[in-house]
Design a protein around this motif. Sequence first.
Motif, PDB file in Angstrom:
ATOM      1  N   GLU A   1       0.838  -1.199   0.000  1.00 36.37           N
ATOM      2  CA  GLU A   1       0.000   0.000   0.000  1.00 36.37           C
ATOM      3  C   GLU A   1       0.874   1.252   0.000  1.00 36.37           C
ATOM      4  O   GLU A   1       0.596   2.222  -0.700  1.00 36.37           O
ATOM      5  CB  GLU A   1      -0.893  -0.028   1.245  1.00 36.37           C
ATOM      6  CG  GLU A   1      -1.995   0.989   1.243  1.00 36.37           C
ATOM      7  CD  GLU A   1      -2.868   0.851   2.475  1.00 36.37           C
ATOM      8  OE1 GLU A   1      -4.086   0.674   2.292  1.00 36.37           O
ATOM      9  OE2 GLU A   1      -2.342   0.921   3.606  1.00 36.37           O
ATOM     10  N   PHE A   2       1.956   1.213   0.771  1.00 37.63           N
ATOM     11  CA  PHE A   2       2.907   2.323   0.812  1.00 37.63           C
ATOM     12  C   PHE A   2       3.561   2.536  -0.553  1.00 37.63           C
ATOM     13  O   PHE A   2       3.712   3.667  -1.017  1.00 37.63           O
ATOM     14  CB  PHE A   2       3.967   2.058   1.880  1.00 37.63           C
ATOM     15  CG  PHE A   2       5.088   3.065   1.894  1.00 37.63           C
ATOM     16  CD1 PHE A   2       4.878   4.337   2.406  1.00 37.63           C
ATOM     17  CD2 PHE A   2       6.334   2.742   1.395  1.00 37.63           C
ATOM     18  CE1 PHE A   2       5.908   5.273   2.415  1.00 37.63           C
ATOM     19  CE2 PHE A   2       7.364   3.661   1.397  1.00 37.63           C
ATOM     20  CZ  PHE A   2       7.153   4.941   1.914  1.00 37.63           C
ATOM     21  N   MET A   3       3.937   1.453  -1.210  1.00 40.46           N
ATOM     22  CA  MET A   3       4.567   1.548  -2.533  1.00 40.46           C
ATOM     23  C   MET A   3       3.604   2.140  -3.565  1.00 40.46           C
ATOM     24  O   MET A   3       4.016   2.864  -4.464  1.00 40.46           O
ATOM     25  CB  MET A   3       5.043   0.177  -3.011  1.00 40.46           C
ATOM     26  CG  MET A   3       6.160  -0.414  -2.198  1.00 40.46           C
ATOM     27  SD  MET A   3       7.640   0.614  -2.200  1.00 40.46           S
ATOM     28  CE  MET A   3       8.668  -0.334  -1.105  1.00 40.46           C
ATOM     29  N   ASP A   4       2.327   1.828  -3.425  1.00 36.06           N
ATOM     30  CA  ASP A   4       1.319   2.316  -4.375  1.00 36.06           C
ATOM     31  C   ASP A   4       0.854   3.738  -4.065  1.00 36.06           C
ATOM     32  O   ASP A   4       0.185   4.359  -4.886  1.00 36.06           O
ATOM     33  CB  ASP A   4       0.094   1.388  -4.367  1.00 36.06           C
ATOM     34  CG  ASP A   4       0.419   0.004  -4.905  1.00 36.06           C
ATOM     35  OD1 ASP A   4       1.421  -0.131  -5.640  1.00 36.06           O
ATOM     36  OD2 ASP A   4      -0.314  -0.942  -4.573  1.00 36.06           O
ATOM     37  N   PHE A   5       1.196   4.227  -2.897  1.00 37.93           N
ATOM     38  CA  PHE A   5       0.778   5.567  -2.458  1.00 37.93           C
ATOM     39  C   PHE A   5       1.485   6.603  -3.333  1.00 37.93           C
ATOM     40  O   PHE A   5       2.706   6.653  -3.400  1.00 37.93           O
ATOM     41  CB  PHE A   5       1.168   5.741  -0.986  1.00 37.93           C
ATOM     42  CG  PHE A   5       0.759   7.047  -0.373  1.00 37.93           C
ATOM     43  CD1 PHE A   5      -0.538   7.242   0.087  1.00 37.93           C
ATOM     44  CD2 PHE A   5       1.668   8.074  -0.224  1.00 37.93           C
ATOM     45  CE1 PHE A   5      -0.917   8.438   0.677  1.00 37.93           C
ATOM     46  CE2 PHE A   5       1.308   9.272   0.365  1.00 37.93           C
ATOM     47  CZ  PHE A   5       0.011   9.457   0.813  1.00 37.93           C
ATOM     48  N   ASP A   6       0.730   7.454  -4.016  1.00 33.76           N
ATOM     49  CA  ASP A   6       1.324   8.419  -4.944  1.00 33.76           C
ATOM     50  C   ASP A   6       0.922   9.834  -4.536  1.00 33.76           C
ATOM     51  O   ASP A   6      -0.234  10.221  -4.639  1.00 33.76           O
ATOM     52  CB  ASP A   6       0.862   8.119  -6.373  1.00 33.76           C
ATOM     53  CG  ASP A   6       1.665   8.884  -7.415  1.00 33.76           C
ATOM     54  OD1 ASP A   6       2.309   9.893  -7.068  1.00 33.76           O
ATOM     55  OD2 ASP A   6       1.645   8.470  -8.586  1.00 33.76           O
ATOM     56  N   LEU A   7       1.892  10.592  -4.085  1.00 35.67           N
ATOM     57  CA  LEU A   7       1.628  11.957  -3.604  1.00 35.67           C
ATOM     58  C   LEU A   7       1.220  12.903  -4.720  1.00 35.67           C
ATOM     59  O   LEU A   7       0.622  13.945  -4.460  1.00 35.67           O
ATOM     60  CB  LEU A   7       2.882  12.522  -2.925  1.00 35.67           C
ATOM     61  CG  LEU A   7       2.948  12.429  -1.416  1.00 35.67           C
ATOM     62  CD1 LEU A   7       4.266  12.992  -0.918  1.00 35.67           C
ATOM     63  CD2 LEU A   7       1.791  13.146  -0.769  1.00 35.67           C
ATOM     64  N   ARG A   8       1.530  12.560  -5.957  1.00 35.64           N
ATOM     65  CA  ARG A   8       1.267  13.493  -7.060  1.00 35.64           C
ATOM     66  C   ARG A   8      -0.214  13.770  -7.275  1.00 35.64           C
ATOM     67  O   ARG A   8      -0.567  14.778  -7.885  1.00 35.64           O
ATOM     68  CB  ARG A   8       1.911  12.983  -8.353  1.00 35.64           C
ATOM     69  CG  ARG A   8       3.438  13.125  -8.323  1.00 35.64           C
ATOM     70  CD  ARG A   8       4.105  12.488  -9.500  1.00 35.64           C
ATOM     71  NE  ARG A   8       4.047  11.033  -9.399  1.00 35.64           N
ATOM     72  CZ  ARG A   8       4.726  10.217 -10.189  1.00 35.64           C
ATOM     73  NH1 ARG A   8       5.490  10.710 -11.141  1.00 35.64           N
ATOM     74  NH2 ARG A   8       4.646   8.911 -10.040  1.00 35.64           N
ATOM     75  N   ASP A   9      -1.084  12.902  -6.753  1.00 34.26           N
ATOM     76  CA  ASP A   9      -2.515  13.160  -6.907  1.00 34.26           C
ATOM     77  C   ASP A   9      -3.182  13.426  -5.546  1.00 34.26           C
ATOM     78  O   ASP A   9      -4.355  13.170  -5.357  1.00 34.26           O
ATOM     79  CB  ASP A   9      -3.210  12.007  -7.638  1.00 34.26           C
ATOM     80  CG  ASP A   9      -3.105  10.679  -6.879  1.00 34.26           C
ATOM     81  OD1 ASP A   9      -2.498  10.661  -5.788  1.00 34.26           O
ATOM     82  OD2 ASP A   9      -3.635   9.673  -7.377  1.00 34.26           O
ATOM     83  N   LYS A  10      -2.405  13.959  -4.607  1.00 34.54           N
ATOM     84  CA  LYS A  10      -2.927  14.166  -3.259  1.00 34.54           C
ATOM     85  C   LYS A  10      -2.750  15.619  -2.796  1.00 34.54           C
ATOM     86  O   LYS A  10      -2.311  15.883  -1.675  1.00 34.54           O
ATOM     87  CB  LYS A  10      -2.265  13.201  -2.287  1.00 34.54           C
ATOM     88  CG  LYS A  10      -2.548  11.737  -2.648  1.00 34.54           C
ATOM     89  CD  LYS A  10      -2.342  10.796  -1.524  1.00 34.54           C
ATOM     90  CE  LYS A  10      -2.630   9.366  -1.921  1.00 34.54           C
ATOM     91  NZ  LYS A  10      -4.049   9.076  -2.020  1.00 34.54           N
ATOM     92  N   GLU A  11      -3.125  16.548  -3.649  1.00 35.52           N
ATOM     93  CA  GLU A  11      -2.979  17.964  -3.302  1.00 35.52           C
ATOM     94  C   GLU A  11      -3.789  18.358  -2.070  1.00 35.52           C
ATOM     95  O   GLU A  11      -3.329  19.135  -1.233  1.00 35.52           O
ATOM     96  CB  GLU A  11      -3.387  18.847  -4.488  1.00 35.52           C
ATOM     97  CG  GLU A  11      -2.371  18.828  -5.619  1.00 35.52           C
ATOM     98  CD  GLU A  11      -2.777  19.719  -6.778  1.00 35.52           C
ATOM     99  OE1 GLU A  11      -3.574  20.650  -6.561  1.00 35.52           O
ATOM    100  OE2 GLU A  11      -2.284  19.469  -7.885  1.00 35.52           O
ATOM    101  N   GLU A  12      -4.992  17.804  -1.959  1.00 34.39           N
ATOM    102  CA  GLU A  12      -5.843  18.149  -0.810  1.00 34.39           C
ATOM    103  C   GLU A  12      -5.220  17.647   0.497  1.00 34.39           C
ATOM    104  O   GLU A  12      -5.227  18.343   1.515  1.00 34.39           O
ATOM    105  CB  GLU A  12      -7.244  17.546  -0.982  1.00 34.39           C
ATOM    106  CG  GLU A  12      -8.214  17.986   0.097  1.00 34.39           C
ATOM    107  CD  GLU A  12      -9.619  17.392  -0.082  1.00 34.39           C
ATOM    108  OE1 GLU A  12     -10.377  17.471   0.892  1.00 34.39           O
ATOM    109  OE2 GLU A  12      -9.930  16.866  -1.172  1.00 34.39           O
ATOM    110  N   LEU A  13      -4.653  16.444   0.458  1.00 31.84           N
ATOM    111  CA  LEU A  13      -3.988  15.887   1.637  1.00 31.84           C
ATOM    112  C   LEU A  13      -2.788  16.756   2.026  1.00 31.84           C
ATOM    113  O   LEU A  13      -2.585  17.057   3.211  1.00 31.84           O
ATOM    114  CB  LEU A  13      -3.531  14.459   1.350  1.00 31.84           C
ATOM    115  CG  LEU A  13      -2.856  13.728   2.518  1.00 31.84           C
ATOM    116  CD1 LEU A  13      -3.885  13.346   3.583  1.00 31.84           C
ATOM    117  CD2 LEU A  13      -2.116  12.494   2.017  1.00 31.84           C
TER     118      LEU A  13
END
Length: 199
Positions: free
Chosen positions: A37-49
């Motif tokens: 899950e960590f490997m699949d986590f992509d910050l590039r689509d998490k602007e709101e977070l």
Amino acid sequence: MSYQSKSTDSFNTRLRFYLFEKVLKHKNAEFKPSLQEFMDFDLRDKEELIYKYTAEYYHKERNDSVDGVEIDKIYKFIKDSENKLKPRLEEWRVGYFIEVFSRILSKNQYEKLIKETECYYCNTSIEKIQELIEAGKIYKKNERGWNLEIDRKEPNQEYFYDNLVMACYWCNNAKTDEFTPDEFKPIGEAIGKVLRSRK
């Protein structure tokens, strides 16, 4: 500034936001961190977070909340999770380097990047900076600044190639995490003008 050290910095950024998202989603419930899950986590689509982390979590009192979770609980949850992960953290870091980092910033891209000879923001060349050093026109009190530095245009994102530029110490230091590249560009141009005017 090595390729490996940038992978570690990038890993730490992803881990911080991964845990932050988990505590917001699970509220007070327990969860098991998952390597995949960590490997699949992509910050590039998490602007709101990212916005919630930088503009809310960091700027509210400890008894305030983000998405209904008290900031003090978020802080303790992240610290506790990091402690629980310690025995597996090296495995995660290595996995990230192999599976993620080498894909978002290849060694060739890194080598190409660090060969840049001019600051992205102020256009001052490393050659000009060296001239100023030799002429006694640089007044800072440590050796940072003798070379260009890697700057993340979006500082809360990982070290992926399109997010990276080379910047002089003065621009990198002044931009901090506050300004977007477009906001900082005129400031950088002013810094460059002053540096290049020194004789």
